[in-house]
Design an enzyme around this catalytic site. Structure first.
Site, PDB file in Angstrom:
ATOM      1  N   ARG A  90       0.832  -1.204   0.000  1.00 44.72           N
ATOM      2  CA  ARG A  90       0.000   0.000   0.000  1.00 44.72           C
ATOM      3  C   ARG A  90       0.872   1.262   0.000  1.00 44.72           C
ATOM      4  O   ARG A  90       0.551   2.237  -0.688  1.00 44.72           O
ATOM      5  CB  ARG A  90      -0.912   0.000   1.228  1.00 44.72           C
ATOM      6  CG  ARG A  90      -1.771   1.244   1.336  1.00 44.72           C
ATOM      7  CD  ARG A  90      -2.671   1.196   2.554  1.00 44.72           C
ATOM      8  NE  ARG A  90      -3.502   2.389   2.632  1.00 44.72           N
ATOM      9  CZ  ARG A  90      -4.465   2.579   3.530  1.00 44.72           C
ATOM     10  NH1 ARG A  90      -4.714   1.640   4.426  1.00 44.72           N
ATOM     11  NH2 ARG A  90      -5.175   3.681   3.536  1.00 44.72           N
ATOM     12  N   ASN A 144     -10.669  -4.444  -1.285  1.00 44.52           N
ATOM     13  CA  ASN A 144     -10.573  -3.431  -2.325  1.00 44.52           C
ATOM     14  C   ASN A 144      -9.636  -3.843  -3.451  1.00 44.52           C
ATOM     15  O   ASN A 144      -8.706  -4.602  -3.216  1.00 44.52           O
ATOM     16  CB  ASN A 144     -10.057  -2.113  -1.711  1.00 44.52           C
ATOM     17  CG  ASN A 144     -11.147  -1.360  -0.993  1.00 44.52           C
ATOM     18  OD1 ASN A 144     -12.266  -1.288  -1.468  1.00 44.52           O
ATOM     19  ND2 ASN A 144     -10.811  -0.796   0.163  1.00 44.52           N
ATOM     20  N   CYS A 164     -19.120  -2.301   0.949  1.00 44.94           N
ATOM     21  CA  CYS A 164     -18.277  -1.155   1.304  1.00 44.94           C
ATOM     22  C   CYS A 164     -18.951  -0.418   2.444  1.00 44.94           C
ATOM     23  O   CYS A 164     -20.176  -0.464   2.582  1.00 44.94           O
ATOM     24  CB  CYS A 164     -18.116  -0.239   0.087  1.00 44.94           C
ATOM     25  SG  CYS A 164     -17.091   1.223   0.373  1.00 44.94           S
ATOM     26  N   HIS A 194     -16.581   3.382  -4.600  1.00 49.44           N
ATOM     27  CA  HIS A 194     -15.718   4.551  -4.425  1.00 49.44           C
ATOM     28  C   HIS A 194     -15.924   5.590  -5.525  1.00 49.44           C
ATOM     29  O   HIS A 194     -15.032   6.411  -5.783  1.00 49.44           O
ATOM     30  CB  HIS A 194     -14.249   4.147  -4.328  1.00 49.44           C
ATOM     31  CG  HIS A 194     -13.932   3.427  -3.051  1.00 49.44           C
ATOM     32  ND1 HIS A 194     -12.654   3.045  -2.687  1.00 49.44           N
ATOM     33  CD2 HIS A 194     -14.736   3.026  -2.024  1.00 49.44           C
ATOM     34  CE1 HIS A 194     -12.692   2.441  -1.509  1.00 49.44           C
ATOM     35  NE2 HIS A 194     -13.947   2.415  -1.093  1.00 49.44           N
ATOM     36  N   TYR A 244     -14.447  10.021  -2.007  1.00 52.29           N
ATOM     37  CA  TYR A 244     -13.485   9.573  -3.016  1.00 52.29           C
ATOM     38  C   TYR A 244     -13.567  10.411  -4.289  1.00 52.29           C
ATOM     39  O   TYR A 244     -12.629  10.411  -5.093  1.00 52.29           O
ATOM     40  CB  TYR A 244     -13.703   8.097  -3.358  1.00 52.29           C
ATOM     41  CG  TYR A 244     -13.213   7.164  -2.278  1.00 52.29           C
ATOM     42  CD1 TYR A 244     -11.892   6.742  -2.240  1.00 52.29           C
ATOM     43  CD2 TYR A 244     -14.068   6.724  -1.275  1.00 52.29           C
ATOM     44  CE1 TYR A 244     -11.435   5.902  -1.239  1.00 52.29           C
ATOM     45  CE2 TYR A 244     -13.627   5.874  -0.269  1.00 52.29           C
ATOM     46  CZ  TYR A 244     -12.306   5.473  -0.255  1.00 52.29           C
ATOM     47  OH  TYR A 244     -11.859   4.651   0.738  1.00 52.29           O
TER      48      TYR A 244
END
Length: 421
Positions: A90, A144, A164, A194, A244
């Site tokens: 990440r 995700n 989500c 998102h 987002y």
């Protein structure tokens, strides 16, 4: 009832355990299996999970294992909450795109594509193991990028629904602003994972009074502050975008911001270290306050609600999920995966009808769906050219030179996770 959580060693898991314990009448779990290859983390999380169940008087048994096949055997539902490559991957997703002046984020843009490429093959392998062990089991995906992962699962023929926590977070915040029980708040939530907008906020159900105009008139500043967007933008849209959408509506501002502060991955890694130390304390028998800063707010309530409905229990009749479009948004293919309110039951999720979308929203949805098509092809089949095409198609990239540079960077940072690279 038996549930399995793959990725059960996540620091998220005590949030989930707390929800299972508090909402045991909605979802009466007899056995809960936490599956994770990280044995040390799993031991710490599993110990706290058992103490939470014991403190709250839950009679269910909690089992930990690193064996996926054993963990999912006879499970009625399997929750997926994976992070392939961990926080280290990440960290990369959030940094190398910035070198090209593009947003570095783990679920959208180039970083989101990298995560999809690492994740889809792993999830599909787990799903095949679930199908062999129990073809009737439901797979609930919280991994995700949820939209792409859910589409991969559905196209492979798995009984899957994507989940989500964005919608339930809005529901709870709006209910607080309005001074009503969250159960009364029904969102006209439309878009892709998102990439969503709240077109209406209804009291009492899909046909209830739309109080969104009043919500924005009375609490618009608070809503905009929570989104980290200008109040003027929210007013001009006339709806509430997911936070987002900031990556799209304020792209350059966000890039400058991200370049001048530590990455979210670095923050979370430090937080996880503290959380795991806390989880090892044998006197801790509840989720610590620090966990609220980790993310995933209300995930447990959403997961319990969805699992209960899919397994025939007492879940809410309507829930926001990720599932096949099936004509709901007429400008998308039927097999696109959208995130909308749906009627959820033993047979799965059936999207509710939605009003015609403003081209301002429909156009972006169509663009990102095209990117997701190409991203899934790259995740399933590999190849530099497929990665390049997906990046070129993404609205946050869209330029040849950037797409070409980002392709090289993505491959350089992810070779160990991509069998074909």
């Amino acid at each position: 009832m038996k549930l399995a959580v793959v990725g059960g060693g996540s620091t998220y898991t005590p949030e989930l355990i707390d929800g299972f314990a508090r909402l045991r009448d909605t979802l009466p779990i007899e056995e809960l299996v936490l599956v994770d290859p990280a044995a040390q983390r799993l031991e710490l999380v599993g110990g706290l999970a058992r103490r939470i169940f014991a403190k709250q008087g839950h009679p269910g048994r909690i089992v930990t294992t690193s064996d996926v096949d054993a963990g999912v055997a006879d499970a009625d539902a399997v929750l997926l909450q994976l992070r392939v490559g961990g926080q280290a991957a990440r960290q990369q997703d959030e940094t190398w795109p910035l070198e090209c002046g593009c947003v570095g984020q783990e679920t959208t843009g180039a970083g989101g594509l990298a995560k999809a490429l690492r994740t889809v093959p792993v999830v599909l392998d787990i799903a095949e193991r679930v199908r062999r062990a129990n073809p009737d089991a439901w797979i609930i995906d919280f991994t995700n990028p949820v939209g792409i992962v859910t589409r991969a699962l559905l196209q492979a023929g798995h009984k899957a629904v994507g989940l989500c926590n964005v919608a339930i977070g809005f529901q709870r915040k709006f209910a607080a602003h309005l001074g009503v029980d969250p159960a009364r708040v029904h969102l006209d939530h439309v878009g892709l994972n998102h990439l969503t907008w709240e077109l209406g906020v209804r009291l009492g159900g899909p046909d209830g009074e739309d109080v969104l105009p009043k919500l924005l008139a009375d609490h618009g500043d608070a809503v905009a502050d929570d989104l980290r967007m200008p109040r003027s933008l929210v007013d001009r849209l006339g709806v509430v975008p997911s936070y987002y959408l900031r990556y799209y509506y304020q792209h350059d501002e966000v890039v400058r911001e991200l370049a001048t502060k530590p990455s979210r991955a670095a923050e979370v890694a430090a937080m996880e270290e503290k959380l795991l130390e806390m989880y090892g304390d044998p006197s801790l028998d509840e989720k610590p306050e620090l966990l609220a800063k980790r993310g995933g707010a209300f995930y447990s309530e959403a997961a319990v609600d969805l699992a209960a409905s899919l397994l025939g229990g007492g879940g809410s009749p309507y829930q926001v999920v990720n599932t096949y479009n099936d004509g709901t948004l007429p400008f998308l293919p039927d097999d696109a995966v959208i995130e909308v309110q749906a009627a959820v039951g033993r047979d799965g999720a059936a999207p509710l009808s939605v009003p015609a979308l403003d081209p301002l929203f429909a156009g972006l949805i169509a663009d990102v769906t095209a990117y997701e098509d190409l991203a899934l092809a790259a995740a399933l089949h590999g190849g530099r050219e497929r990665v390049f095409r997906a990046l070129l198609a993404h609205p946050l990239i869209g330029q040849y030179a950037y797409a070409d540079q980002l392709t090289d960077k993505l491959l350089a940072h992810n070779r160990e996770h991509l069998a074909w690279a």
